[in-house]
Design an enzyme around this catalytic site. Structure first.
Site, PDB file in Angstrom:
ATOM      1  N   ASN A   9       0.786  -1.292  -0.015  1.00 36.66           N
ATOM      2  CA  ASN A   9       0.033  -0.072  -0.064  1.00 36.66           C
ATOM      3  C   ASN A   9       0.649   0.983  -0.002  1.00 36.66           C
ATOM      4  O   ASN A   9       1.641   1.735   0.985  1.00 36.66           O
ATOM      5  CB  ASN A   9      -0.895  -0.003   1.250  1.00 36.66           C
ATOM      6  CG  ASN A   9      -1.727   1.140   1.478  1.00 36.66           C
ATOM      7  OD1 ASN A   9      -1.725   2.035   0.446  1.00 36.66           O
ATOM      8  ND2 ASN A   9      -2.284   1.389   2.707  1.00 36.66           N
ATOM      9  N   LYS A  11       0.204   4.189  -0.276  1.00 36.72           N
ATOM     10  CA  LYS A  11      -0.503   5.400   0.393  1.00 36.72           C
ATOM     11  C   LYS A  11      -0.442   6.726  -0.609  1.00 36.72           C
ATOM     12  O   LYS A  11      -0.443   6.406  -1.817  1.00 36.72           O
ATOM     13  CB  LYS A  11       0.156   5.729   1.848  1.00 36.72           C
ATOM     14  CG  LYS A  11      -0.080   4.463   2.664  1.00 36.72           C
ATOM     15  CD  LYS A  11       0.250   4.827   4.096  1.00 36.72           C
ATOM     16  CE  LYS A  11       0.542   3.605   5.010  1.00 36.72           C
ATOM     17  NZ  LYS A  11      -0.037   3.722   6.430  1.00 36.72           N
ATOM     18  N   HIS A  96      -9.721   1.033   4.815  1.00 34.09           N
ATOM     19  CA  HIS A  96      -8.368   1.424   5.227  1.00 34.09           C
ATOM     20  C   HIS A  96      -8.615   2.070   6.359  1.00 34.09           C
ATOM     21  O   HIS A  96      -9.138   3.109   6.533  1.00 34.09           O
ATOM     22  CB  HIS A  96      -7.174   1.925   4.487  1.00 34.09           C
ATOM     23  CG  HIS A  96      -5.888   1.668   5.094  1.00 34.09           C
ATOM     24  ND1 HIS A  96      -5.335   2.720   5.934  1.00 34.09           N
ATOM     25  CD2 HIS A  96      -4.766   0.926   4.974  1.00 34.09           C
ATOM     26  CE1 HIS A  96      -4.057   2.507   6.292  1.00 34.09           C
ATOM     27  NE2 HIS A  96      -3.832   1.329   5.645  1.00 34.09           N
ATOM     28  N   GLU A  98      -6.955   4.649   7.650  1.00 36.60           N
ATOM     29  CA  GLU A  98      -6.834   5.947   7.400  1.00 36.60           C
ATOM     30  C   GLU A  98      -8.124   6.447   6.578  1.00 36.60           C
ATOM     31  O   GLU A  98      -8.414   7.869   6.727  1.00 36.60           O
ATOM     32  CB  GLU A  98      -5.513   6.115   6.688  1.00 36.60           C
ATOM     33  CG  GLU A  98      -4.193   6.047   7.342  1.00 36.60           C
ATOM     34  CD  GLU A  98      -3.048   5.357   6.716  1.00 36.60           C
ATOM     35  OE1 GLU A  98      -2.939   5.551   5.386  1.00 36.60           O
ATOM     36  OE2 GLU A  98      -2.215   5.130   7.506  1.00 36.60           O
ATOM     37  N   GLU A 167      -5.589  -4.909  10.347  1.00 40.38           N
ATOM     38  CA  GLU A 167      -4.500  -3.921  10.656  1.00 40.38           C
ATOM     39  C   GLU A 167      -4.707  -3.342  11.745  1.00 40.38           C
ATOM     40  O   GLU A 167      -5.704  -2.372  11.891  1.00 40.38           O
ATOM     41  CB  GLU A 167      -4.541  -3.006   9.552  1.00 40.38           C
ATOM     42  CG  GLU A 167      -4.147  -3.612   8.173  1.00 40.38           C
ATOM     43  CD  GLU A 167      -3.459  -2.640   7.026  1.00 40.38           C
ATOM     44  OE1 GLU A 167      -2.551  -3.021   6.631  1.00 40.38           O
ATOM     45  OE2 GLU A 167      -4.159  -1.648   7.112  1.00 40.38           O
ATOM     46  N   GLY A 173       2.162   2.277  10.611  1.00 40.81           N
ATOM     47  CA  GLY A 173       3.035   3.193  10.422  1.00 40.81           C
ATOM     48  C   GLY A 173       3.854   3.660  11.549  1.00 40.81           C
ATOM     49  O   GLY A 173       4.493   4.776  11.853  1.00 40.81           O
ATOM     50  N   SER A 209       3.233  -2.369  10.383  1.00 43.75           N
ATOM     51  CA  SER A 209       4.902  -2.228  10.387  1.00 43.75           C
ATOM     52  C   SER A 209       5.195  -3.799   9.861  1.00 43.75           C
ATOM     53  O   SER A 209       6.250  -3.877  10.887  1.00 43.75           O
ATOM     54  CB  SER A 209       4.993  -1.818  11.915  1.00 43.75           C
ATOM     55  OG  SER A 209       4.638  -0.899  12.070  1.00 43.75           O
TER      56      SER A 209
HETATM   57  C1  PEP Z   1      -0.713   0.256   5.522  1.00 46.96           C
HETATM   58  O1  PEP Z   1      -0.681   1.217   5.311  1.00 46.96           O
HETATM   59  O2  PEP Z   1      -1.766  -0.465   5.467  1.00 46.96           O
HETATM   60  C2  PEP Z   1       0.365  -0.331   6.692  1.00 46.96           C
HETATM   61  C3  PEP Z   1       0.089  -1.278   7.189  1.00 46.96           C
HETATM   62  O3  PEP Z   1       1.372   0.489   6.909  1.00 46.96           O
HETATM   63  P1  PEP Z   1       2.729   0.044   7.817  1.00 46.96           P
HETATM   64  O4  PEP Z   1       3.321  -1.178   6.960  1.00 46.96           O
HETATM   65  O5  PEP Z   1       3.585   1.232   7.341  1.00 46.96           O
HETATM   66  O6  PEP Z   1       2.607   0.047   8.924  1.00 46.96           O
END
Ligand code: PEP
Length: 245
Positions: A9, A11, A96, A98, A167, A173, A209
């Site tokens: 992803n 973003k 997601h 976000e 998630e 992040g 992460s």
């Molecule tokens: C994501 O954006 O779905 C995500 C899991 O980000 P990160 O791997 O940076 O934590």
């Protein structure tokens, strides 16, 4: 049999020149993926054509990070699933955290988006996950259960065609990854809800992460079928190493 899926992803990151380098390095390294692993990247809308141009004919799939639940009309700034499908996308991320947190997307809207993605012949990656406050209040199962149940109810039999990504919001992040056991516990709950809906084979991805150093331990869990990867998917070597885990 369930197979491994690793989705990047991006973003709101990228630019034509840096994308070209990243996509070409992924394409060149696709032979290093673990057997049976599918790798995909979900890129910002303006780069869908570039992803198709660079990845077409390679084993790597591509997709988008969101979509409108509507087909067409006076919805300035929105992008329909029909438009996304024209770019050869296989996946669309919906819900997601976000989008849920920054844009106020509800479980019902996420389910409607998943339905629209399916209707356009693509696979929705439905994201679920609890906040830190919810985990600390021991509400993880309630929150995640509610989120997946909404999708199951809205999609009926077709829920078997989705991918679900767990998630935890506190791990996205932040550099703070769920332990493999924490991920497995939630994936087990998700699996049992999906089994109850006749969708035992749905791929369950862990996100938060994920990096090369922790991917193998997470992917070794019984109900973890792969990962949704944010930051680490912007580095070709790191992302390919996750795909090789
Ligand atoms: C994501 O954006 O779905 C995500 C899991 O980000 P990160 O791997 O940076 O934590």
């Amino acid at each position: 049999m369930r197979t491994r899926l690793v989705v990047g992803n991006w973003k709101m990151n990228g630019g034509l020149a840096s994308n070209a380098a990243l996509l070409d390095r992924l394409a060149a390294g696709a032979n290093s993926l673990a057997r049976g692993t599918t790798l995909a990247v979900c890129v910002p809308f303006p780069y869908l054509a570039q992803a198709r141009e660079r990845l077409q004919g390679t084993p790597i799939a591509w997709g988008a990070q969101d979509a409108s639940e509507r087909a067409a009309g006076a919805f300035t700034g929105d992008v329909s699933c029909g438009m996304i499908a024209e770019f050869g996308c296989r996946y669309v991320i919906v819900g997601h955290s976000e989008r849920r947190q920054v844009h106020g997307e509800t479980d019902a809207l996420v389910a409607a988006k998943a339905r629209a993605v399916l209707d356009a012949g693509m696979t929705p990656i439905v994201c679920v996950g609890e906040t830190l406050a919810e985990r600390e209040a021991k509400l993880t199962d309630t929150v995640v259960g509610r989120q997946v149940d909404e999708a199951i109810e809205a999609l009926g039999n077709e829920v078997s065609r989705v991918v679900v990504a767990y998630e935890p919001v506190w791990a996205i992040g932040t550099g703070r990854t769920a332990t493999p056991e924490q991920a497995q516990a939630v994936h087990e709950l998700l699996r049992s809800r999906l089994v109850g809906a006749g969708a035992a084979q749905v791929a369950l991805l862990y996100g938060g992460s994920v990096k090369a150093a922790n991917a193998a331990a997470l992917f070794a869990m019984a109900d973890v079928d792969g990962g949704l990867v944010g930051g680490a998917s912007l580095d070709a070597n790191e992302f390919l190493a996750i795909g090789g885990a």
